[in-house]
Design a protein around this motif. Sequence first.
Motif, PDB file in Angstrom:
ATOM      1  N   THR A  57       0.843  -1.184   0.000  1.00 59.41           N
ATOM      2  CA  THR A  57       0.000   0.000   0.000  1.00 59.41           C
ATOM      3  C   THR A  57       0.880   1.235   0.000  1.00 59.41           C
ATOM      4  OG1 THR A  57      -0.138  -0.105   2.412  1.00 59.41           O
ATOM      5  CG2 THR A  57      -1.932  -1.111   1.156  1.00 59.41           C
TER       6      THR A  57
ATOM      7  N   GLU B 151      -1.513   8.740   4.097  1.00 61.71           N
ATOM      8  CA  GLU B 151      -0.164   8.184   4.253  1.00 61.71           C
ATOM      9  C   GLU B 151      -0.176   6.654   4.301  1.00 61.71           C
ATOM     10  OE1 GLU B 151       2.462  10.142   7.137  1.00 61.71           O
ATOM     11  OE2 GLU B 151       0.993  11.768   7.271  1.00 61.71           O
ATOM     12  N   ILE B 152      -1.341   6.059   4.020  1.00 62.35           N
ATOM     13  CA  ILE B 152      -1.455   4.596   4.123  1.00 62.35           C
ATOM     14  C   ILE B 152      -1.708   3.953   2.769  1.00 62.35           C
ATOM     15  CG2 ILE B 152      -2.727   2.693   5.187  1.00 62.35           C
ATOM     16  CD1 ILE B 152      -3.383   4.604   7.502  1.00 62.35           C
ATOM     17  N   ASP B 153      -2.869   4.219   2.167  1.00 65.01           N
ATOM     18  CA  ASP B 153      -3.222   3.515   0.932  1.00 65.01           C
ATOM     19  C   ASP B 153      -4.058   4.359  -0.018  1.00 65.01           C
ATOM     20  OD1 ASP B 153      -5.491   3.616   2.488  1.00 65.01           O
ATOM     21  OD2 ASP B 153      -5.871   1.459   2.499  1.00 65.01           O
TER      22      ASP B 153
ATOM     23  N   THR C  10      -7.077  10.460   6.760  1.00 66.60           N
ATOM     24  CA  THR C  10      -6.611   9.258   7.476  1.00 66.60           C
ATOM     25  C   THR C  10      -5.938   8.245   6.561  1.00 66.60           C
ATOM     26  OG1 THR C  10      -8.799   8.209   7.291  1.00 66.60           O
ATOM     27  CG2 THR C  10      -8.345   9.462   9.305  1.00 66.60           C
ATOM     28  N   ARG C  11      -6.257   8.256   5.265  1.00 69.32           N
ATOM     29  CA  ARG C  11      -5.633   7.277   4.350  1.00 69.32           C
ATOM     30  C   ARG C  11      -4.506   7.893   3.530  1.00 69.32           C
ATOM     31  NH1 ARG C  11      -7.268   3.233   7.094  1.00 69.32           N
ATOM     32  NH2 ARG C  11      -6.293   1.915   5.472  1.00 69.32           N
TER      33      ARG C  11
ATOM     34  N   GLU D  53      -3.622   0.119  16.146  1.00 69.18           N
ATOM     35  CA  GLU D  53      -4.305   1.408  15.986  1.00 69.18           C
ATOM     36  C   GLU D  53      -5.493   1.513  16.937  1.00 69.18           C
ATOM     37  OE1 GLU D  53      -3.332   2.326  11.257  1.00 69.18           O
ATOM     38  OE2 GLU D  53      -5.079   1.125  11.805  1.00 69.18           O
TER      39      GLU D  53
ATOM     40  N   GLY E  98       0.729   5.706   0.366  1.00 77.97           N
ATOM     41  CA  GLY E  98       0.025   6.959   0.560  1.00 77.97           C
ATOM     42  C   GLY E  98       0.416   7.978  -0.490  1.00 77.97           C
TER      43      GLY E  98
ATOM     44  N   SER F  46      -2.470  11.427  14.169  1.00 76.66           N
ATOM     45  CA  SER F  46      -3.390  10.461  13.555  1.00 76.66           C
ATOM     46  C   SER F  46      -4.287   9.771  14.563  1.00 76.66           C
ATOM     47  CB  SER F  46      -2.580   9.414  12.777  1.00 76.66           C
ATOM     48  OG  SER F  46      -1.785  10.039  11.807  1.00 76.66           O
TER      49      SER F  46
ATOM     50  N   ARG G  43      -9.550  -0.468  11.401  1.00 80.37           N
ATOM     51  CA  ARG G  43      -8.204  -0.202  11.895  1.00 80.37           C
ATOM     52  C   ARG G  43      -7.508  -1.477  12.375  1.00 80.37           C
ATOM     53  NH1 ARG G  43      -9.856   3.959   9.454  1.00 80.37           N
ATOM     54  NH2 ARG G  43      -9.678   6.040  10.381  1.00 80.37           N
TER      55      ARG G  43
END
Length: 426
Positions: A113, A386-388, A383-384, A229, A115, A196, A225
């Motif tokens: 994944t 930096e993740i996916d 919220t996403r 988390e 971000g 976050s 989550r």
Amino acid sequence: MSYPGYPPSDGYPAFPGYPPTGQESVYPPAGQYAYPAVPGGFPPSGGGTYPAAPPNAGFPGAAGYPAPGGYPASGGFPGAPQAGGMPPYPGGFPGGQVPSPMPGLPAAVVQCTQGTIQAAPNFDAGRDAEILRKAMKGFGTDEQAIINVVANRSNDQRQKIKAAFKTMYGKDLIKDLKSELSGNVEELILALFMPSTYYDAWSLRHAMKGAGTQESVLIEILCTRTNQEIREIVNCYKSEFGRDIEQDIRSDTSGHFERLLISMCQGNRDENQTVDYQKAQEDAQRLYQAGEGKLGTDESCFNMVLASRSFPQLKATVEAYSRIANRDLLSSIDREFSGNVEHGLKTIVQCALNRPAFFAERLYYSMKGAGTDDSTLIRIVVTRSEIDLVQIKQMFTQMYQKTLATMIASDTSGDYRKLLLAIVGQ
């Protein structure tokens, strides 16, 4: 855990219209669910079944499974007969298969994944603090300068900018930003400056605070989550707001939905990535006997399996379920449950199948039709990011034949639009 600069009782003041009045439920109405297929496909319509998976086979695409294609006779995936009330995505998915987020790459790479926001190289918190101070000093505000900084720094870097700003100028950056901004762009920038974990805890608190409950926010956060988390969110909720999240959930929800959320709050989902195919078969049979295979529904069985099994394990269970029931699990949940507990259980299954597609669907429905659910749009993008969010954007395009940026541009305006597009990337 402490987050300096945030009032201990309420966190940020409530934003006007959070969430917008009348748009609390952001899940599509019954009959509008459409979800991509499980990678690897389901048995073809007409009752075909897969042979048993060989021991220790890879999943999906393991030896012994036919090529992906087709769906259970009465499922709700694209291209299936629509007994489950799920219209197919425009164009469907060729071969009944979830499109690869990165076509042409091997599966092992696709699972990665990414971000849209990465930590900025050659980062200098003092220099950024100076840029922000200059953008807000004197008459007027240089919104573009603020956007250039906040949209191109990681959350950790933003926390360092906040600390440097106070050290250099003896002023609180958050208060200065609030005095210079308003509306949706204010909510978006303040969300970006929240740590976050704090932002998730804050969102949950505001979903349960005051009259009414934003159940869709509870579902979106608690059912998606990771264990770590969730544990951090629970601790932050206690330390920052002086409240027990389980007690607040019990006060604001009830019945099977309450039990599902309490299960989620434990942060104890199995995270073993190895799939036990025998267990998947047993769980699928158990779910069938608890729902489709009996009069009435054993809700606790669904709660137990979906709240405790790892996501790879649940994906295998969904495959096994389709062979046993000749119907996909999402369609069975649709038939056996209703209301918030249905949405919660579907969210868990959807995340097990394709997490980026789940968030892409949420983003789509936050903007579809009249009006925009800005708080959901902001929360997911932030919220996403930096993740996916890269994968979410790719799934959005494949599911809706338009880019996320195009839809944001047509649904928003001004500096709010500029900042969202800067985060999402073109």
